[in-house]
Design a protein around this motif. Structure first.
Motif, PDB file in Angstrom:
ATOM      1  N   HIS A 143       0.718  -1.179  -0.033  1.00 36.14           N
ATOM      2  CA  HIS A 143       0.013   0.059   0.011  1.00 36.14           C
ATOM      3  C   HIS A 143       0.932   1.430  -0.164  1.00 36.14           C
ATOM      4  O   HIS A 143       0.556   2.325  -0.836  1.00 36.14           O
ATOM      5  CB  HIS A 143      -0.844   0.094   1.316  1.00 36.14           C
ATOM      6  CG  HIS A 143      -2.084  -1.167   1.166  1.00 36.14           C
ATOM      7  ND1 HIS A 143      -2.991  -1.262   0.660  1.00 36.14           N
ATOM      8  CD2 HIS A 143      -1.927  -2.222   2.021  1.00 36.14           C
ATOM      9  CE1 HIS A 143      -3.476  -2.434   0.362  1.00 36.14           C
ATOM     10  NE2 HIS A 143      -3.157  -2.953   1.562  1.00 36.14           N
ATOM     11  N   GLY A 202     -13.513  11.175  -2.527  1.00 38.74           N
ATOM     12  CA  GLY A 202     -12.121  10.365  -2.684  1.00 38.74           C
ATOM     13  C   GLY A 202     -11.037  11.136  -2.219  1.00 38.74           C
ATOM     14  O   GLY A 202     -10.168  10.384  -2.052  1.00 38.74           O
ATOM     15  N   ARG A 249      -9.384  11.886   1.631  1.00 39.50           N
ATOM     16  CA  ARG A 249     -10.513  11.320   2.214  1.00 39.50           C
ATOM     17  C   ARG A 249     -10.295  11.180   3.818  1.00 39.50           C
ATOM     18  O   ARG A 249     -11.365  11.180   4.640  1.00 39.50           O
ATOM     19  CB  ARG A 249     -11.160  10.057   1.453  1.00 39.50           C
ATOM     20  CG  ARG A 249     -10.218   8.833   2.109  1.00 39.50           C
ATOM     21  CD  ARG A 249     -10.705   7.418   1.147  1.00 39.50           C
ATOM     22  NE  ARG A 249      -9.616   6.628   1.013  1.00 39.50           N
ATOM     23  CZ  ARG A 249      -9.856   5.210   1.428  1.00 39.50           C
ATOM     24  NH1 ARG A 249     -11.197   4.728   1.745  1.00 39.50           N
ATOM     25  NH2 ARG A 249      -9.031   4.378   1.441  1.00 39.50           N
ATOM     26  N   ALA A 290      -3.742   7.878   3.887  1.00 42.99           N
ATOM     27  CA  ALA A 290      -4.468   6.922   3.245  1.00 42.99           C
ATOM     28  C   ALA A 290      -4.882   5.853   4.132  1.00 42.99           C
ATOM     29  O   ALA A 290      -4.209   5.536   5.096  1.00 42.99           O
ATOM     30  CB  ALA A 290      -3.825   6.708   1.995  1.00 42.99           C
ATOM     31  N   THR A 291      -5.957   5.348   3.751  1.00 41.05           N
ATOM     32  CA  THR A 291      -6.599   4.094   4.648  1.00 41.05           C
ATOM     33  C   THR A 291      -6.652   2.813   3.585  1.00 41.05           C
ATOM     34  O   THR A 291      -6.951   3.167   2.419  1.00 41.05           O
ATOM     35  CB  THR A 291      -8.017   4.405   5.062  1.00 41.05           C
ATOM     36  OG1 THR A 291      -8.221   5.569   5.990  1.00 41.05           O
ATOM     37  CG2 THR A 291      -8.552   3.163   5.895  1.00 41.05           C
ATOM     38  N   GLU A 292      -6.241   1.585   4.062  1.00 47.65           N
ATOM     39  CA  GLU A 292      -6.070   0.488   3.298  1.00 47.65           C
ATOM     40  C   GLU A 292      -7.598  -0.030   3.432  1.00 47.65           C
ATOM     41  O   GLU A 292      -8.248   0.112   4.222  1.00 47.65           O
ATOM     42  CB  GLU A 292      -5.360  -0.546   3.916  1.00 47.65           C
ATOM     43  CG  GLU A 292      -3.855  -0.258   4.048  1.00 47.65           C
ATOM     44  CD  GLU A 292      -3.008  -1.357   4.895  1.00 47.65           C
ATOM     45  OE1 GLU A 292      -3.471  -2.510   5.091  1.00 47.65           O
ATOM     46  OE2 GLU A 292      -1.877  -1.051   5.299  1.00 47.65           O
ATOM     47  N   PRO A 293      -8.003  -0.522   2.015  1.00 48.77           N
ATOM     48  CA  PRO A 293      -7.131  -0.656   0.831  1.00 48.77           C
ATOM     49  C   PRO A 293      -7.070   0.815   0.308  1.00 48.77           C
ATOM     50  O   PRO A 293      -7.895   1.546   0.243  1.00 48.77           O
ATOM     51  CB  PRO A 293      -7.741  -1.560  -0.093  1.00 48.77           C
ATOM     52  CG  PRO A 293      -9.212  -1.526   0.521  1.00 48.77           C
ATOM     53  CD  PRO A 293      -9.377  -1.090   1.888  1.00 48.77           C
ATOM     54  N   VAL A 294      -5.993   1.066  -0.247  1.00 47.79           N
ATOM     55  CA  VAL A 294      -5.687   2.538  -0.974  1.00 47.79           C
ATOM     56  C   VAL A 294      -6.593   2.486  -2.153  1.00 47.79           C
ATOM     57  O   VAL A 294      -6.715   1.721  -2.884  1.00 47.79           O
ATOM     58  CB  VAL A 294      -4.154   2.669  -1.417  1.00 47.79           C
ATOM     59  CG1 VAL A 294      -4.026   3.834  -2.273  1.00 47.79           C
ATOM     60  CG2 VAL A 294      -3.209   2.502  -0.316  1.00 47.79           C
ATOM     61  N   SER A 295      -7.390   3.773  -2.127  1.00 43.38           N
ATOM     62  CA  SER A 295      -8.345   3.911  -3.094  1.00 43.38           C
ATOM     63  C   SER A 295      -8.064   4.796  -4.234  1.00 43.38           C
ATOM     64  O   SER A 295      -6.646   5.093  -4.251  1.00 43.38           O
ATOM     65  CB  SER A 295      -9.625   4.882  -2.674  1.00 43.38           C
ATOM     66  OG  SER A 295      -9.236   6.088  -2.407  1.00 43.38           O
ATOM     67  N   ASP A 296      -8.767   4.591  -5.411  1.00 47.14           N
ATOM     68  CA  ASP A 296      -8.364   5.664  -6.356  1.00 47.14           C
ATOM     69  C   ASP A 296      -8.048   7.192  -6.092  1.00 47.14           C
ATOM     70  O   ASP A 296      -7.384   7.858  -6.606  1.00 47.14           O
ATOM     71  CB  ASP A 296      -9.402   5.374  -7.684  1.00 47.14           C
ATOM     72  CG  ASP A 296      -9.297   4.321  -8.317  1.00 47.14           C
ATOM     73  OD1 ASP A 296      -8.356   3.379  -8.061  1.00 47.14           O
ATOM     74  OD2 ASP A 296     -10.302   3.744  -9.071  1.00 47.14           O
ATOM     75  N   GLY A 297      -9.087   7.504  -5.281  1.00 41.38           N
ATOM     76  CA  GLY A 297      -8.970   8.916  -4.606  1.00 41.38           C
ATOM     77  C   GLY A 297      -7.665   9.140  -3.906  1.00 41.38           C
ATOM     78  O   GLY A 297      -7.264  10.340  -3.906  1.00 41.38           O
ATOM     79  N   ASP A 298      -7.207   8.411  -3.071  1.00 36.84           N
ATOM     80  CA  ASP A 298      -5.864   8.340  -2.476  1.00 36.84           C
ATOM     81  C   ASP A 298      -4.760   8.319  -3.313  1.00 36.84           C
ATOM     82  O   ASP A 298      -4.076   9.228  -3.108  1.00 36.84           O
ATOM     83  CB  ASP A 298      -5.700   6.925  -1.325  1.00 36.84           C
ATOM     84  CG  ASP A 298      -6.766   6.682  -0.363  1.00 36.84           C
ATOM     85  OD1 ASP A 298      -7.046   7.801   0.097  1.00 36.84           O
ATOM     86  OD2 ASP A 298      -6.909   5.794   0.053  1.00 36.84           O
TER      87      ASP A 298
END
Length: 179
Positions: free
Chosen positions: A12, A137, A140, A149-157
């Motif tokens: 991540h 996103g 966020r 960022a927070t797992e799972p890493v998003s497209d917004g992250d």
């Protein structure tokens, strides 16, 4: 060349590091080099010493940066008394399993390290939803000291990381003018 010094156990943090590098290279702003603390060598140390900016990235484990990453910061601290990293641009990012996950402590750890080294800290500036509903996103986790960022890493992250990289590159370019 801006260095992105990171540690990633699960992938991540590496995904965020790669997105930061993409942002640094966006629009020809700058060039970047990934430096994985698990494989750091003499050439990497030379690149870090020569870099106008260093972006630090580590997962948050038990309320701070991962111990493996901290070992590299302790090794880098031998540059403190010579001021070798003074006046470089610095920034940081972290990721954890939980939305809070005490990630702010990890960013504070990185910012304090940078301050002790005489570096100039650049925070995160992106505003996302709910303030700007069309930017779902983006940032966020609502962090301004650095990228979270927070797992799972998003497209917004990942998009936030790219914009963050571009911000660091822009700050580095402005700070370096006339130097």
């Amino acid at each position: 060349m801006i260095c992105v010094l990171y540690y990633s156990d699960t992938g991540h943090t590496r995904a965020l590091a790669e997105a930061v590098v993409d942002g640094i290279g966006a629009d020809g702003i700058g060039a970047a080099r990934l430096v994985d603390v698990a494989r750091i060598g003499a050439e990497d140390w030379a690149a870090l010493d020569a870099a106008p900016a260093i972006v630090f990235g580590a997962p948050t484990y038990m309320g701070s940066t991962a111990a493996r990453f901290d070992l590299i910061l302790e090794e880098a601290a031998n540059r403190w008394d010579t001021g070798r990293w003074a006046n470089k641009i610095a920034a940081g990012f972290t990721v954890a399993v939980h939305p809070s996950g005490d990630k702010m402590n990890a960013l504070v750890r990185l910012a304090v390290f940078a301050a002790q080294m005489g570096m100039i800290w650049v925070g995160q500036s992106e505003i996302g939803a709910p303030v700007k509903p069309g930017r779902a996103g983006i940032n966020r986790d609502g962090s301004w000291l650095g990228l979270m960022a927070t797992e799972p890493v998003s497209d917004g992250d990942l998009e936030t990381a790219r914009v963050f990289g571009a911000r660091v590159a822009g700050a580095s370019a402005r700070w370096s003018v006339g130097a």
